[in-house]
Structure formats: C-alpha cells, structure tokens
Design a protein around this motif. Sequence first.
Motif, PDB file in Angstrom:
ATOM      1  N   VAL A  51       0.851  -1.198   0.000  1.00  8.77           N
ATOM      2  CA  VAL A  51       0.000   0.000   0.000  1.00  8.77           C
ATOM      3  C   VAL A  51       0.891   1.254   0.000  1.00  8.77           C
ATOM      4  N   ARG A  52       1.993   1.204   0.756  1.00  8.56           N
ATOM      5  CA  ARG A  52       2.913   2.358   0.804  1.00  8.56           C
ATOM      6  C   ARG A  52       3.441   2.692  -0.596  1.00  8.56           C
ATOM      7  N   LYS A  53       3.816   1.664  -1.336  1.00  9.13           N
ATOM      8  CA  LYS A  53       4.353   1.876  -2.701  1.00  9.13           C
ATOM      9  C   LYS A  53       3.339   2.610  -3.573  1.00  9.13           C
ATOM     10  N   LYS A  54       2.090   2.169  -3.534  1.00  3.27           N
ATOM     11  CA  LYS A  54       1.027   2.820  -4.330  1.00  3.27           C
ATOM     12  C   LYS A  54       0.839   4.268  -3.873  1.00  3.27           C
ATOM     13  N   PHE A  55       0.947   4.482  -2.576  1.00  3.37           N
ATOM     14  CA  PHE A  55       0.795   5.819  -1.987  1.00  3.37           C
ATOM     15  C   PHE A  55       1.863   6.764  -2.540  1.00  3.37           C
ATOM     16  N   GLU A  56       3.119   6.263  -2.525  1.00 10.69           N
ATOM     17  CA  GLU A  56       4.258   7.059  -3.018  1.00 10.69           C
ATOM     18  C   GLU A  56       4.125   7.314  -4.520  1.00 10.69           C
ATOM     19  N   GLU A  57       3.598   6.300  -5.211  1.00 11.91           N
ATOM     20  CA  GLU A  57       3.497   6.356  -6.668  1.00 11.91           C
ATOM     21  C   GLU A  57       2.393   7.294  -7.130  1.00 11.91           C
ATOM     22  N   ILE A  58       1.247   7.240  -6.445  1.00  9.66           N
ATOM     23  CA  ILE A  58       0.043   7.904  -6.968  1.00  9.66           C
ATOM     24  C   ILE A  58      -0.298   9.193  -6.216  1.00  9.66           C
ATOM     25  N   LEU A  59      -0.293   9.155  -4.891  1.00  6.46           N
ATOM     26  CA  LEU A  59      -0.779  10.316  -4.127  1.00  6.46           C
ATOM     27  C   LEU A  59       0.297  11.373  -3.900  1.00  6.46           C
ATOM     28  N   VAL A  60       1.508  10.923  -3.546  1.00  7.52           N
ATOM     29  CA  VAL A  60       2.564  11.892  -3.197  1.00  7.52           C
ATOM     30  C   VAL A  60       2.868  12.865  -4.347  1.00  7.52           C
ATOM     31  N   PRO A  61       3.031  12.370  -5.608  1.00  9.86           N
ATOM     32  CA  PRO A  61       3.313  13.307  -6.708  1.00  9.86           C
ATOM     33  C   PRO A  61       2.199  14.332  -6.922  1.00  9.86           C
ATOM     34  N   GLU A  62       0.991  14.035  -6.481  1.00  7.83           N
ATOM     35  CA  GLU A  62      -0.128  14.973  -6.651  1.00  7.83           C
ATOM     36  C   GLU A  62      -0.255  15.916  -5.466  1.00  7.83           C
ATOM     37  N   GLY A  63       0.713  15.886  -4.577  1.00 12.88           N
ATOM     38  CA  GLY A  63       0.638  16.739  -3.391  1.00 12.88           C
ATOM     39  C   GLY A  63      -0.386  16.248  -2.383  1.00 12.88           C
ATOM     40  N   MET A  64      -0.728  14.955  -2.446  1.00 19.98           N
ATOM     41  CA  MET A  64      -1.747  14.422  -1.541  1.00 19.98           C
ATOM     42  C   MET A  64      -1.129  13.465  -0.516  1.00 19.98           C
ATOM     43  N   GLY A  65       0.094  13.744  -0.131  1.00 20.73           N
ATOM     44  CA  GLY A  65       0.805  12.890   0.821  1.00 20.73           C
ATOM     45  C   GLY A  65       0.292  12.991   2.248  1.00 20.73           C
ATOM     46  N   ASP A  66      -0.688  13.891   2.473  1.00 19.49           N
ATOM     47  CA  ASP A  66      -1.258  14.022   3.823  1.00 19.49           C
ATOM     48  C   ASP A  66      -2.483  13.130   4.022  1.00 19.49           C
ATOM     49  N   VAL A  67      -2.861  12.372   3.003  1.00 28.32           N
ATOM     50  CA  VAL A  67      -4.046  11.514   3.117  1.00 28.32           C
ATOM     51  C   VAL A  67      -3.817  10.438   4.180  1.00 28.32           C
ATOM     52  N   GLU A  68      -4.814  10.276   5.052  1.00 28.30           N
ATOM     53  CA  GLU A  68      -4.730   9.251   6.097  1.00 28.30           C
ATOM     54  C   GLU A  68      -5.317   7.949   5.572  1.00 28.30           C
ATOM     55  N   ILE A  69      -4.660   6.845   5.892  1.00 25.14           N
ATOM     56  CA  ILE A  69      -5.148   5.532   5.477  1.00 25.14           C
ATOM     57  C   ILE A  69      -5.861   4.877   6.656  1.00 25.14           C
ATOM     58  N   TYR A  70      -7.079   4.442   6.393  1.00 28.61           N
ATOM     59  CA  TYR A  70      -7.825   3.692   7.401  1.00 28.61           C
ATOM     60  C   TYR A  70      -8.084   2.269   6.896  1.00 28.61           C
ATOM     61  N   THR A  71      -8.213   1.354   7.834  1.00 36.33           N
ATOM     62  CA  THR A  71      -8.684   0.010   7.504  1.00 36.33           C
ATOM     63  C   THR A  71      -9.856  -0.306   8.422  1.00 36.33           C
ATOM     64  N   GLU A  72     -10.601  -1.322   8.058  1.00 31.40           N
ATOM     65  CA  GLU A  72     -11.834  -1.638   8.779  1.00 31.40           C
ATOM     66  C   GLU A  72     -11.927  -3.152   8.875  1.00 31.40           C
ATOM     67  N   LEU A  73     -10.881  -3.761   9.384  1.00 31.04           N
ATOM     68  CA  LEU A  73     -10.812  -5.224   9.372  1.00 31.04           C
ATOM     69  C   LEU A  73     -11.588  -5.811  10.543  1.00 31.04           C
ATOM     70  N   GLY A  74     -12.279  -6.890  10.270  1.00 31.29           N
ATOM     71  CA  GLY A  74     -12.985  -7.620  11.316  1.00 31.29           C
ATOM     72  C   GLY A  74     -12.347  -8.988  11.462  1.00 31.29           C
TER      73      GLY A  74
END
Length: 427
Positions: free
Chosen positions: A256-279
Amino acid sequence: MEKKPFITLEQAKDIIKDIPTPFHIYDEKGIRENARALNKAFSWNKGYKEYFAVKATPNPYLMKILQEEGCGMDCSSYTELELCEACGITGSDIMFSSNVTPVQDMKKAYELGANINLDDLTHVEFIKKVCGVPKTICCRYNPGGVFKLADSEEKVQVMDTPGDSKYGMSEEQMVEAFTELKKAGAEEFGIHAFLASNTVSNEYYPELAGILFNLAVRLHKKTGVHIKFINLSGGVGVDYKPEQPKNDIAIIGEGVRKKFEEILVPEGMGDVEIYTELGRYMLAPYGALVATAIHEKHIYKEYIGLDACAANLMRPAMYGSYHHITVLGKENEPCDHKYDVTGGLCENNDKFAIDRMLPKIDMGDIIYIHDAGAHGFSMGYNYNGKLRSAEVLLKEDGSHKLIRRAETPGDYFATFDFSDDFKLPKD
Ligand SMILES: *Cc1c(COP(=O)(O)O)cnc(C)c1O
C-alpha cells in the motif's frame, strides 16, 4: 500451515469446571500481537487507523483490548453505536458504514460525531434532512464489474463481483455527492470501498489502494475537495484451511505504501490518512468454539454430535465454510476416522464438518473449532429455541474470565407477551 489450538486439553478442562461447553474463547495475547503487527505495517502513514468492524465480534472486553491497541470501531447500526458509546468510544474513533440507514441510526452517528460513510447518492439529501452535513464526510465507492486478482502464473486468485453488490456509488455519483456535500458545508472528505471478501492474498489491499488513490486524485481535481482519508475497509482474510497460505501484513502494508508514493505523493496528496476496517483479520484466528462430543451415530455415515450447533457458529451451514477441528488431547493421534460433525438443529445443514478425517472421537471429548473469533458468536441465533453460548477471555497471564454469560431460557422468554393466561417457566 499446521493449525494449533491456543489452549490445551488441561486448560479447557480447567475452564469447563467454571463454564460448561459450548463456549467461545478468545486469546488476548494473540489479539494484541496481531493488532500491533498491523499498526506497525502501516506506521509509515501518519494518520493510519484501524477501525475494527464491530459486527465481527461485538463484545465490550474485546473492543476495549483493541481500543488499547489504538483501534477505532466501525459500526453499521444503532445498537453497535450504543455499544461503542458504552465503551467510551466516540467521535472520529467511530466509522459509521451503514446501508439502508434508518433515521435514528443516522442521527445517533451524527450525535456521536462519527465519521459517517454515505452508501448512496440519495443519502446526501437524506442526511441533510435528518441531521445536517457534518464537517467530515465519507462516501462509499463501487466500481461495478468484476474485481479480479491474478497471481504470478496468471491464475485468478481472488474474484468478486462489485457489479452485483448493493453497496456504494459509481464514480459519477461520487463526483455529484462530493460537490453537493461541499455546498452543504462539508470540509473534509473520505473515500471507502470494499471490493472482495476474505482474500488470502498480499495483493488485495495494494490493488484496491491503487484503484482508490487514482479515484481520489480524479475526485480532488474534479471537485476541488480536500481528501482527508481513504478507507480500505475489510476483506483481508485468514487461512481457514491448513494448506492455505497466510497473509503477511508487513508485505501488505508495504504494498500500500508503494502505491501511496506512486500515486498520491506526486499529486501533493501525501497528507491523506489511510484507514482500515478489518474484522475477520483482527479476531478470527484468536477465537475458537469449544464444544463437547455428546452423541455418536452410525448409519450410512459416521456422525459425531456436539453440544454446539449452527446457532453458535453459522458459517459452515450458511456458506459451506471450512473450519478446522482439533480434538483436544488427541493432537498427535492419526486422523484415520471419517466423520460428519454435527449440531442438533432440525436442519440437515447443521454440520460443522462433512467427511472430515479426525482421530477416533469418544463421547466426552472436547472439540475445538478453529478460527471462530469473527463472524462466529455474533451471527448466532435462536432457531429451534437454541440459546447463545458464553464468551470467555483467555487473558495474557493464562487466567480466564467470563466476558458474556450464556443465554438462559429466561432470556429466550423475555420478549414474549405472557400477560394473558400463560405460565412462565421458572428458570
Ligand atoms: C463486514 C465489514 C467489514 C469487515 O469485514 P471483514 O471481512 O471481517 O474484514 C468492514 N467494513 C464494512 C463496511 C463491513 O460491512
């Protein structure tokens, strides 16, 4: 991998002195270690938070343990919200991911200050009318079609059909919803999707993250809203069968980190928080259903009857799910007997296992049904007048505690109207 019970026969016997079978038992140590490994796997993300899907195992003691490990809670009903409130879990420590939401549920989620996740475009008008639009709001996405993951040899490994699922909205509807919600005063936005269930693949979350991160970039560009969080929801599964591989949460977090660095960071969206909802991933392996073999039957097949039934664990009857079985104390004996292991409901699908090779089972043997810690007790029901069993916590120091008593006939009779000429039973 070999499946080992987290209690021994001696421990089980000791517990049964206080609490008769059947009961569900949970392993505090396992729950905590697993939650820590999950948090570590996503520690690269500043705002990361796991919101435990309460429906999987709604018990205040277990919720408290997860809360102590930094988890929030994911609710989808009024009583689940009340349960969180009772545990002192409120505000943005709650995700409210409901669908077909009743008015009182939506109001309660708003009052508690939960992160509300809207399932449909029509819920924008609905929430405006019912309680108003909160500052932070989330919308659930459904890309339609078929979701497929192939492994390295291009065999399809995970497949689910979002196009047939009742949840979420299309991309066009997400654009409209965000635009409307922004007009109505929302300032921070979340995106949520649940595309495949019980995946045993380190690729599911990274693949889903890729889809949602790209969607977030497009939504941000089209609507100008600030995307605060992306919720990858549930769906990371467990290895119910001994021959299945195990998910590796460290690899998943890194994917997930790799995708984050690849897609969100270049768009200036590196502040997005990741949540999960696992049961399931949080609890299933750390809970078991413990029962006693009370009858045997030899007709066209060999049957072993337990004092537990599908009312205590519905998954095998409902989905044909595999749950591994260990006969406690016979871990090292050869599995040279073929049994159907059944409960006592007047339903022929009330079988915990069909044609299962097990050691010879004697009456009075203690049967340990693995991976029942999520979607186990909570799916219980009262068919045939069967009563829900007790829940027990095996604490880190090895002692045990009753964390929910078994139902009594009195509980079963409590909702009848006996005001006329009926006689209530004494227990
Ligand atoms: C059930 C559910 C989950 C948890 O699913 P698991 O398969 O237990 O991980 C998460 N989010 C939502 C909205 C759910 O309905």
